[in-house]
Design an enzyme around this catalytic site. Sequence first.
Site, PDB file in Angstrom:
ATOM      1  N   GLU A 261       0.890  -1.171   0.000  1.00  0.00           N
ATOM      2  CA  GLU A 261       0.000   0.000   0.000  1.00  0.00           C
ATOM      3  C   GLU A 261       0.921   1.211   0.000  1.00  0.00           C
ATOM      4  OE1 GLU A 261      -1.620   3.200   1.083  1.00  0.00           O
ATOM      5  OE2 GLU A 261      -2.085   2.256   3.008  1.00  0.00           O
ATOM      6  N   CYS A 295      -1.798   8.869   3.210  1.00  0.00           N
ATOM      7  CA  CYS A 295      -1.688   8.477   1.806  1.00  0.00           C
ATOM      8  C   CYS A 295      -2.954   8.796   1.018  1.00  0.00           C
ATOM      9  CB  CYS A 295      -1.369   6.993   1.695  1.00  0.00           C
ATOM     10  SG  CYS A 295      -2.569   5.932   2.529  1.00  0.00           S
TER      11      CYS A 295
END
Length: 486
Positions: A261, A295
């Site tokens: 990720e 993020c």
Amino acid sequence: MTTHNVLPPYEGFDGQFINGTWQAGSAGRVLKDTNPYDGTLLTEIAMADQGDLDRAYEAARRAQRDWALTMPKERAAIFHRALANLAGRKEEIVSWIIRESGSTRMKATAEYEAIVAGMAEAVSLPYMAHGSIVPVDRAGKEARVYRKPVGVIGVISPWNFPLHLSNRSVAPAIALGNAVVLKPASDTPVTGGLLLAKIYEEAGLPAGVLNVVIGAGSEIGDAFCAHPVPRIISFTGSTEVGQRIARTAAGSATLKKLGLELGGNAPLIILDDANMGKAVEAALVGRFLHCGQICMSTNRIIVEDGIYDAFLEAYCAAVETIKVGDPNAPDTMVGPLCNASQVQSVTGLISSGVQQGFELRVSGEVDGHIVPPHVFVGVTNGSRLAQSEIFGPVAPVIRAKDEAEALRFANDTEYGLSSAIISEDEGRAMRVAQGIEAGMTHINDITIHDYPHLMFGGEKNSGLGRFNGHWIVEEFTTDHLVTIQR
């Protein structure tokens, strides 16, 4: 009203957690863990070397064999007990997140709630490792597919949501019968690893099922990924580091599966039929929550021409009201960045935006690790400011002439993690959403969401694999075909 007993605070965050014991690392160096807001020393940790890493992986390998044979209810019970202990330690955990990562109280509280939700979801995961019986074109033959744990999983977690992003991999891995070696970020060794080890130890997790190593990435990072024991490396962090991990793991003596990720450059598309209040709130919270160090943060605000000027006026006025400063104050939204290198990176991007001639509509003076909110307007989508993952409280606003150009701008990036659309026309918003090249899109909401039962993951250079729910069951288990000829 339900009340919870307050438990005595955890102690002893000064070394490694390997095979159920707390021990000093063997590297001969000490990591000084400090508060990014005021610089106070939180703890000193004797760091791990490769020998410690080997012992951690070997402990996990041995422990996993018995752990895989436990009944689902035994594994589920660990998470029930962890939930009970979390309830009695809420303020302790929130305080650690604030002090170690520079999180504001509102963000730290949200992270605590995410941990609780993740533990609750993990209760059901031992029962979700479903097998199947498959038809075969042969008389008297039966084919069975058993779903089993993969073995040992290596987890590397980041500093921005340290406790949650560690446990998002650790909890399902353990629930599904795997063992784990966890390496948290050096900026957050306690909340990213040692605190989690205390939580699981207190819940009765057997020795060796979870191991935590605190060491320099330059010393044990490559060895962590290339080690022959782990079958999966689960990493959350930057795209650059994720690509290095992929190359390193590929050179291992054992083939490995990767769960990556990685970085993001989330677009928030505000169409010209948007509700102004929703648009401003989404752009405000989506960009400035945890200083933009997420993020999924709204990295670009793309506004359709018809509403652009009105949005800018309302948005900049709202940004001016954001409280900046002490992260422990309940109404602070922008606290300190996590470390000095983040400050340097973010201020460098601000300077780049100024040099490129973009109008700086909102700004302020940098004070230590605190960078106040900045809003650039008239930003071009191909600029460094727009194409970089900013990871700081800087908002680039981009004008799009119409819906088609807004969508084109949204997709013009190497990343594809999260995205959002603000529109009062659900059909129109859904049409745009279907055209976005991202793993996740949210309509009339912020770009930042991570629910433990909903799929999480990205496209393009934002990563490989999926987290949460039955998606993580598929990632952290393997299939074993057994046929019977009668």
